[in-house]
Design a protein around this motif. Structure first.
Motif, short mmCIF file in Angstrom:
data_model
loop_
_atom_site.label_atom_id
_atom_site.label_comp_id
_atom_site.label_asym_id
_atom_site.label_seq_id
_atom_site.Cartn_x
_atom_site.Cartn_y
_atom_site.Cartn_z
N SER A 136 -11.52 -10.84 -66.98
CA SER A 136 -11.99 -11.02 -66.19
C SER A 136 -13.23 -12.10 -65.60
N ARG A 137 -12.41 -13.53 -66.08
CA ARG A 137 -12.28 -14.47 -64.06
C ARG A 137 -12.01 -14.02 -63.18
N SER A 138 -12.94 -14.71 -62.20
CA SER A 138 -12.73 -14.28 -60.70
C SER A 138 -11.42 -14.68 -60.26
N ASN A 139 -10.91 -16.23 -60.63
CA ASN A 139 -9.32 -16.30 -59.70
C ASN A 139 -8.49 -15.92 -60.68
N ASN A 140 -9.08 -15.04 -61.90
CA ASN A 140 -7.81 -14.81 -62.43
C ASN A 140 -7.20 -12.72 -62.83
N LYS A 141 -7.57 -12.72 -61.72
CA LYS A 141 -7.72 -10.44 -61.45
C LYS A 141 -5.65 -10.74 -61.10
N GLN A 142 -5.42 -10.86 -61.94
CA GLN A 142 -3.61 -10.48 -62.19
C GLN A 142 -3.68 -9.54 -63.06
N PHE A 143 -2.11 -8.67 -63.42
CA PHE A 143 -1.88 -7.56 -64.31
C PHE A 143 0.18 -7.57 -63.45
N VAL A 144 0.72 -7.44 -64.34
CA VAL A 144 1.79 -6.78 -64.57
C VAL A 144 2.32 -5.85 -64.86
N THR A 145 2.82 -4.51 -64.29
CA THR A 145 4.21 -4.05 -64.43
C THR A 145 5.38 -3.35 -64.68
N GLY A 146 5.64 -2.69 -65.20
CA GLY A 146 6.96 -2.34 -65.57
C GLY A 146 8.00 -1.27 -65.46
N GLY A 147 9.03 -0.51 -64.33
CA GLY A 147 9.45 0.44 -64.91
C GLY A 147 10.99 -0.41 -64.61
N ASN A 148 11.43 0.47 -63.48
CA ASN A 148 13.12 -0.18 -62.95
C ASN A 148 12.51 -1.61 -62.60
N LYS A 149 11.02 -1.93 -62.21
CA LYS A 149 11.05 -3.60 -62.17
C LYS A 149 9.67 -4.28 -62.31
N LEU A 150 10.03 -5.37 -62.68
CA LEU A 150 8.56 -5.91 -62.98
C LEU A 150 7.81 -6.59 -61.68
N GLU A 168 13.79 -7.59 -61.28
CA GLU A 168 14.80 -6.33 -60.60
C GLU A 168 16.17 -6.55 -61.07
N GLY A 169 16.27 -4.83 -61.13
CA GLY A 169 18.21 -4.93 -61.43
C GLY A 169 18.64 -4.74 -62.12
N GLU A 170 18.18 -5.54 -63.38
CA GLU A 170 18.67 -5.27 -64.48
C GLU A 170 18.04 -4.04 -65.68
N GLY A 171 17.77 -2.75 -64.63
CA GLY A 171 17.30 -1.37 -65.79
C GLY A 171 15.90 -1.61 -66.09
N THR A 172 15.56 -1.16 -66.67
CA THR A 172 13.98 -0.53 -67.05
C THR A 172 13.63 -1.29 -68.04
N ILE A 173 12.29 -1.88 -67.18
CA ILE A 173 11.69 -3.01 -68.24
C ILE A 173 10.94 -2.38 -69.49
N THR A 174 10.69 -2.98 -70.49
CA THR A 174 10.16 -1.57 -71.70
C THR A 174 9.39 -2.25 -72.63
#
Length: 834
Positions: A136-150, A168-174
């Motif tokens: 919610s803070r303006s300087n922390n607008k970050q998120f991660v997603t994972g499929g075949n890459k993080l 990346e390169g080690e398969g699906t992020i679970t």
């Protein structure tokens, strides 16, 4: 530990195992299903993931919907995200933003109060998403997603999203879990941790059991705190501590490193992990070999609490849970989420969500009661202040248990502690003991101090003893204070029994004690003498019963002549026969009254004057002679006044006693004007007497009469004060008269106003009222026509045309009925005829 089912009942479509014996060890957790809106959702859909916030829950389904729920399972919001499975939901710490990813590659990050945010559709499934905890803070607008890459997404100052590939390169992020500045994720190889503040990957924890398919037995990640990561995979658990590296080490190494502080294997497959203080809550998937079959069957999932040690774990508790359709679930179908604000643990499966929570003191007490450990339950309730109210209920359950066992004495004894000062509960228990025929058991423990039951309760118990146990009855009479019951009621009951058994020594002795409590000593002594009680003389002395033995001297002499004579001689001052006889009846001993005068004068002068006043049979001349011989002034004054010689009596008061106050009092009693003149004449040359008269006669004689007789120049002590008192008395009389007048006027005015208010009120007139002259209904049948009605305050009503002519006062009409009552019978009729 034997498997147990805790508060989770098997669903209708499940085939539960045979019932297992419940463990004697108290469970640590209690369970309940998340119902309400969740029940309806899971009937039509299936749960795929869920995340927990202190304020609400977010549930994702296989049909691509996301529901926001309150903690009771009620739906508060619904989002149509996709048509396929929701893989992950992430919330920031404030619960203001949500991140969602689905199997069709959709990723949405938006505010719950606004849909503005990140919306993207990728060409491959996105398995995981995690928001920065402080998103919610303006300087922390970050998120991660994972499929075949993080991938790391970050919004820059131009409000554009910048993407960076973290791995990346080690398969699906679970799995992915973000805590503070650390991001932990898992893939087919192992678990990595990334420090976003230094942009460094700081560890790689390899997977132990590589034979298990990672898609079927996924990794479980859980942050215990900002520096402790718990990893569960297959049957292996590792607890990793993130630590700061010594700055003196090589500079090309990350500033942090990971140390595995505990690693151990489990018996079953891990589906989820959650911290509980320094312990772990572990959700297990269980597969067992069927008897005489090669195939494996899926058993109920287990929720265990374990204590991690460096290389092993100690099992604290283990519960097998019957969730709906558990026979059809795989390991990957279960997950465990927990609330950090409160120790709540959510077991999520496709068709069921179960909530586990720590058992509190109330649950502990309930378990003890279920095990019939009532003493321990009472102690637990006393320790916890909030359970004080439960104490009575627990205690009552304990008493009921003892009664059912037939241990009536223990149940009655427990009443003292449990019922305490609650008199209503006490009476209820007494009546219950009466119903089961055990009044004797509870009799020893009834309240008998400042707090007491109704007398009828004690009387009921005494009557019960009197029917079958005379000795027990006698013991209660001695132990119970006489104020507990109506003494006369019990005396009557004892007398009724004595009619059947008049020689019963126990009942007679008890009856004597009852008479003693009631201070009816004569009857008590009679019984003691009848029983020839060895301590009868001691009882007379103990209770000072000398006044009660005057008519029992013969019995005492017959019982023990020597002791009787000694007692009479030693207490001759306490045993008075003629005096008691006179007190009882002024006329019975009249032939002894002349003798009594001499006896009173010789031995008991304080009772002489009362005797002279009350006796109508004593010879006055003889009494006057005896009193004059002994110079008894007060008695002589009384006798002179009684014989009609009031002037001589007044003279004695003034001359012999010299007491002006007594002289005034005597004159007041006689209320004779001549006596007042004699008193004034005697006092006129005695200044102290004049002062006394001025201070006291104002209400009987006009003070002017006394003042006029005072010789000029005579010095009178405190004359000024006496005159001031006379004036004050007069002024007080004037003030009293004025005060009474004001009160009278005020009361009259108040009553006048009240009468005026009363007469101003409306008077109800309806079709039931009649005219007092013609006796027809006061209201016409057709109220549309003009009509006139006269209603007096006395509630008499007339048609205007039926009224007689007005009276003497013009414009004033009186009720002729009430007026006739004042004038006499028949006048009203005559008035009407006019």
């Amino acid at each position: 530990m034997a498997e147990v089912e805790k508060e989770i009942k098997p669903s209708d479509d499940s085939t539960d195992d045979s019932e297992e014996e419940e463990s004697e060890e108290e469970p640590k957790l209690k369970y309940e299903r998340l119902a309400n809106g969740v029940t309806e959702i899971l009937q039509k859909d299936a749960a795929s993931c869920m995340t927990v916030h202190d304020k609400f829950l977010a549930l994702g389904t296989h049909f691509g919907k996301v529901y926001l729920l309150d903690v009771q399972g009620n739906v508060t919001q619904k989002f149509e995200i996709s048509s396929v499975k929701i893989n992950q939901i992430s919330l920031d710490e404030g619960g203001e933003h949500v991140g969602i990813c689905s199997e069709d590659g959709k990723v949405q990050v938006f505010g719950l109060y606004t849909r503005e945010g990140f919306h993207e559709h990728f060409d491959c499934p996105v398995k995981v998403v995690a928001l920065h905890p402080q998103f919610s803070r303006s300087n922390n607008k970050q998120f991660v997603t994972g499929g075949n890459k993080l991938l790391l997404y970050e919004r820059n100052w131009l409000n554009r999203w910048k993407m960076v590939t973290l791995h990346e390169g080690e398969g699906t992020i679970t799995k992915v879990k973000w805590r503070a500045n650390l991001i932990a994720w898992s893939n087919a190889v192992g678990v990595k941790i990334y420090d976003i503040s230094t942009k460094q990957r700081i560890t790689n924890v390899l997977r132990d059991n590589t034979s298990l398919r990672p898609d079927m037995y996924p990794c479980s990640l859980c942050w215990k705190d900002s520096a402790t990561l718990i990893i569960g995979w297959g049957t292996s658990v590792k607890i990793c501590a993130v630590k700061e590296r010594d700055p003196t080490e090589l500079r090309d190494l990350p500033s942090r490193y990971v140390e595995i502080v505990s690693a151990f294997d489990t018996e079953f497959y891990i589906c989820g992990l959650a911290p509980l203080a320094d312990q772990l809550v572990v959700l297990y998937y269980v597969k067992e070999n069927a008897d005489q079959m090669e195939e494996e069957i899926r058993a109920r999932p287990r929720l265990d609490i374990v204590q991690p040690l460096p290389e092993v774990c100690e099992e604290i508790s283990s519960d097998a849970l019957t969730v709906r359709h558990f026979q059809q679930n795989e390991c990957r179908d279960y997950c465990l989420e927990h609330s950090e604000g409160e120790p709540l643990f959510y077991i999520i499966s496709p068709k069921d969500i179960v909530v586990a929570k720590e058992r509190d003191q109330d649950d502990h007490i309930d378990w003890l009661l279920d095990k019939k450990k009532y003493e321990e339950a009472l102690m637990a309730a006393e320790i916890s202040f909030k359970n004080i109210k439960r104490h009575d209920k627990i205690g009552m359950a304990y008493i009921n248990h003892l009664v059912e066992k037939g241990d009536y004495d223990a149940a009655a004894r427990k009443c003292q502690k449990v019922l305490g000062k609650n008199m209503e509960l006490w009476e209820n228990e007494v009546y219950r003991f009466k119903t089961i025929g055990q009044l004797k058991a509870i009799s020893q423990y009834l309240p008998r101090g400042d707090l007491r039951l109704r007398p009828a309760i004690y009387e009921m118990i005494l009557h019960e003893f009197l029917k079958s146990d005379f000795e027990g009855f006698a013991m209660l009479i001695r132990e119970w204070p006489g104020e507990l019951y109506n003494n006369m009621t019990i005396v009557q009951a004892v007398n009724d029994h004595l009619k059947k058994d008049p020689a019963n020594h126990t009942l007679l002795t008890t009856l004597a004690e009852l008479y003693t409590y009631d201070q009816r000593y004569d009857k008590a002594l009679e019984i003691y003498l009848r029983l020839r009680h060895k301590d009868v003389y001691q009882l007379i002395h103990k209770h000072n019963l000398f006044s009660s033995i005057e008519d029992k001297i013969v019995l005492l002499m017959d019982f023990d002549k020597e002791k009787a004579v000694d007692m009479l001689l030693d207490n001759e001052d306490k045993i008075s026969y003629l005096h008691k006889l006179f007190k009882r009846d002024h006329h019975k001993g009249q032939k002894y009254h002349e003798r009594q005068i001499s006896l009173y004068a010789e031995y008991d002068r304080p009772n002489l004057l009362p005797f002279l006043r009350e006796s109508t049979h004593c010879p006055l001349e003889k009494a006057l002679e005896i009193c004059q011989q002994r110079n008894f002034v007060e008695e002589t004054v009384f006798l002179l006044s009684r014989m009609g010689n009031c002037r001589r009596a007044l003279q004695m008061v003034m001359e012999e006693l010299g007491d002006v106050d007594k002289a005034i009092e005597f004159a007041k009693d006689q209320d004779d004007a001549e006596l007042w003149e004699d008193l004034i004449s005697y006092s006129i040359d005695k200044p102290p007497f004049i002062t006394g008269l001025l201070n006291n006669i104002g209400t009987h004689v006009d003070p002017i009469l006394l003042i006029c007789h005072i010789k000029e120049g005579m010095e009178i002590p405190n004359l000024r004060d006496s005159l001031v008192k006379i004036l004050q008395d007069y002024n007080l009389q004037i003030l009293l008269r004025e005060g009474c007048k004001k009160i009278l006027v005020a009361d009259s005015l108040s009553l006048l106003k009240k009468m005026h208010r009363t007469q101003m009120r409306g008077i109800q007139v309806d079709e039931e009222n009649i005219c007092e002259a013609c006796h027809a209904p006061i209201l016409p049948s057709d109220t549309a026509k003009v009509f006139s009605v006269v209603v007096f305050h006395c509630r008499h009503m007339f048609h205007k045309e039926c009224l007689p002519s007005p009276g003497m006062v013009p414009g004033v009409q009186f009720c002729n009925i009430c007026s006739s009552k004042r004038r006499g019978p028949g006048s009203g009729i005559l008035e009407m005829k006019k």
